[in-house]
Enzyme design. Structure first.
Site, PDB file in Angstrom:
ATOM      1  N   ASP A  93      43.755  37.915  39.191  1.00  0.00           N
ATOM      2  CA  ASP A  93      42.295  38.020  39.151  1.00  0.00           C
ATOM      3  C   ASP A  93      41.930  39.425  38.677  1.00  0.00           C
ATOM      4  OD1 ASP A  93      42.749  39.661  41.281  1.00  0.00           O
ATOM      5  OD2 ASP A  93      41.678  38.439  42.743  1.00  0.00           O
ATOM      6  N   SER A  94      40.645  39.710  38.571  1.00  0.00           N
ATOM      7  CA  SER A  94      40.229  40.977  37.955  1.00  0.00           C
ATOM      8  C   SER A  94      40.022  42.087  38.963  1.00  0.00           C
ATOM      9  CB  SER A  94      38.917  40.763  37.219  1.00  0.00           C
ATOM     10  OG  SER A  94      37.881  40.548  38.160  1.00  0.00           O
ATOM     11  N   GLY A  95      40.041  41.755  40.236  1.00  0.00           N
ATOM     12  CA  GLY A  95      39.734  42.748  41.256  1.00  0.00           C
ATOM     13  C   GLY A  95      38.271  42.738  41.654  1.00  0.00           C
ATOM     14  N   GLY A  96      37.430  42.147  40.825  1.00  0.00           N
ATOM     15  CA  GLY A  96      35.992  42.144  41.099  1.00  0.00           C
ATOM     16  C   GLY A  96      35.658  41.530  42.438  1.00  0.00           C
ATOM     17  N   ASP A 147      34.297  40.905  36.699  1.00  0.00           N
ATOM     18  CA  ASP A 147      32.974  40.304  36.890  1.00  0.00           C
ATOM     19  C   ASP A 147      32.380  40.705  38.228  1.00  0.00           C
ATOM     20  OD1 ASP A 147      34.820  38.876  38.475  1.00  0.00           O
ATOM     21  OD2 ASP A 147      33.476  37.162  38.572  1.00  0.00           O
ATOM     22  N   GLN A 190      29.240  33.038  35.576  1.00  0.00           N
ATOM     23  CA  GLN A 190      28.510  33.255  36.832  1.00  0.00           C
ATOM     24  C   GLN A 190      27.122  32.635  36.701  1.00  0.00           C
ATOM     25  OE1 GLN A 190      29.563  34.309  39.693  1.00  0.00           O
ATOM     26  NE2 GLN A 190      31.509  35.362  39.267  1.00  0.00           N
ATOM     27  N   GLY A 217      31.890  32.404  41.520  1.00  0.00           N
ATOM     28  CA  GLY A 217      30.661  32.428  42.315  1.00  0.00           C
ATOM     29  C   GLY A 217      30.375  31.136  43.044  1.00  0.00           C
ATOM     30  N   ASP A 267      42.459  27.583  42.709  1.00  0.00           N
ATOM     31  CA  ASP A 267      43.239  28.430  43.615  1.00  0.00           C
ATOM     32  C   ASP A 267      42.452  28.598  44.898  1.00  0.00           C
ATOM     33  OD1 ASP A 267      41.254  30.529  42.536  1.00  0.00           O
ATOM     34  OD2 ASP A 267      42.276  31.542  44.186  1.00  0.00           O
TER      35      ASP A 267
END
Ligand SMILES: [Zn+2]
Length: 377
Positions: A93-96, A147, A190, A217, A267
């Protein structure tokens, strides 16, 4: 392109799609469920055990690996696959999401997000460029654009401002991604629960031609029927020749309903998290194995399950281990829950192949003890 989606067939009864995602570390048969390995490990499971239950791809978290041990260490180890001894596909994932859910003192600007580590309070900064640098160092097969995941509920005006920034961030991710030849970057749609904002986000992102698209989201506390509404008007905008990933969703009913709506990948920490609390998913519904009634129940967790746990251990033994705080008990419930969802997705794929996914949904919901309310209808 690092990842290629191959459509095998659509279910004549439901519209769900059976496919294959080709990655540098092998093929993923879809729809699929991805076990979550937050800290470069699926809690309590070895890579060999994950292979034995035929997990095809796992997910790992950029935020956690950035904080500890640091992406530079993972890179020096030869990348995440080598570091954790997993040679099948990995998605990061992006960490967001973690920045917004775990860290403190967040400050969001156009440039990125300043925050304090939830481990030691260190002041850190994540931006689209930094999220790409970290994921390029980790070397995942599929990486996610940075994001913002707005909370639920959120004001319309805020969600609109946020998704427009997320779209600009997605473009910056695309521009700073250093390894497009062997790592596929997915964008994240989103827009909260607002139909027009979801359409705006999906339309803008698909014009940028990412190798895959995620819907983020969702599963953030909203009723399930709202989540299914969002899927109903978002999925048709996404390109048919790219994989579609619904983030953070892993309850059995939502996996089936998502597949029916054309989702390929899911996931969730749900199966592993509830396993550690002693809750298991079985063909007859949820079972809380700590309950006293299982003290002398010498049958398997799930009589219909073929997993390692159910073939070898009884409810009474697993309950005893959990009551005695023995880690082996958690390993047994974790193994079973992951196997249960992977087997569910194998059954979903078989039902798509045979054009009977709606029939499969109805019989599964009946035996699992789900009612119309849970379905969101
Ligand atoms: Zn089992």
């Amino acid at each position: 392109m690092a990842v290629i989606y191959e459509l095998i067939k659509e279910c004549k009864q439901s519209g769900a799609r059976l496919g294959r995602v080709h990655t540098p570390h092998g093929i993923i048969e879809t729809p699929t469920f991805m076990p979550v390995g937050t800290q470069a490990t699926v809690k309590t499971m070895s890579p060999e055990e994950l292979k034995n239950m035929d997990a095809q791809i796992i997910l790992s978290n950029t935020y956690h690996l950035f904080l500890r041990p640091g992406h530079d260490i993972v890179k020096r180890a030869g990348g995440l696959h080598k570091f954790m001894n997993w040679d099948r596909p990995i998605l990061t994932d992006s960490g967001g999401f973690q920045v917004f859910s775990l860290s403190e003192m967040r400050k969001i600007t156009e440039e990125g997000v300043q925050f304090r580590s939830h481990l030691n309070g260190d002041k850190l900064f994540l931006s689209p460029e930094k999220a790409m640098e970290i994921q390029n160092a980790l070397g995942s097969d599929i990486m996610m654009a940075f994001d913002e995941c707005p909370p639920y509920p959120a004001e319309y005006d805020y969600v609109k401002k946020s998704l427009e920034r997320t779209t600009r961030w997605a473009e910056r991710c695309l521009n700073s991604h250093a390894r497009p030849h062997d790592q596929a970057l997915f964008a994240i749609v989103q827009g909260g629960m607002h139909k027009d904002l979801r359409i705006q986000s999906a339309t803008d992102l698909t014009s940028m031609d990412f190798p895959g698209y995620a819907i983020g989201g969702l599963s953030v506390g909203e009723p399930k029927h709202l989540m299914y509404d969002v899927l109903d008007h978002t999925v048709p905008i996404l390109p048919a020749n790219k994989p579609r990933y619904l983030m953070g969703v892993g309850s059995p009913d939502a996996l089936i309903e998502g597949s029916i709506r054309g989702i390929d990948m899911f996931d969730c920490v749900l199966p592993t998290r509830i396993a550690r609390n002693g809750t298991t998913m079985t063909s007859q519904g949820r079972l809380v194995i700590r309950n006293a009634k299982f003290t002398d129940d010498f049958g398997p967790l799930d009589p219909e399950c073929s997993c390692y746990t159910c073939q070898n251990y009884s409810r009474a033994y697993i309950r005893h281990l959990l009551k005695a705080d023995e880690t082996f008990g958690i390993r047994l419930t974790t193994y079973h829950n992951l196997h249960f969802l992977l087997e569910l997705m194998r059954n979903v794929r078989q039902a798509i192949m045979e054009d009977r996914l709606l029939d499969f949904r109805d019989s599964f919901f009946t035996s699992y003890g789900l009612h119309d309310n849970d379905k969101g209808f």
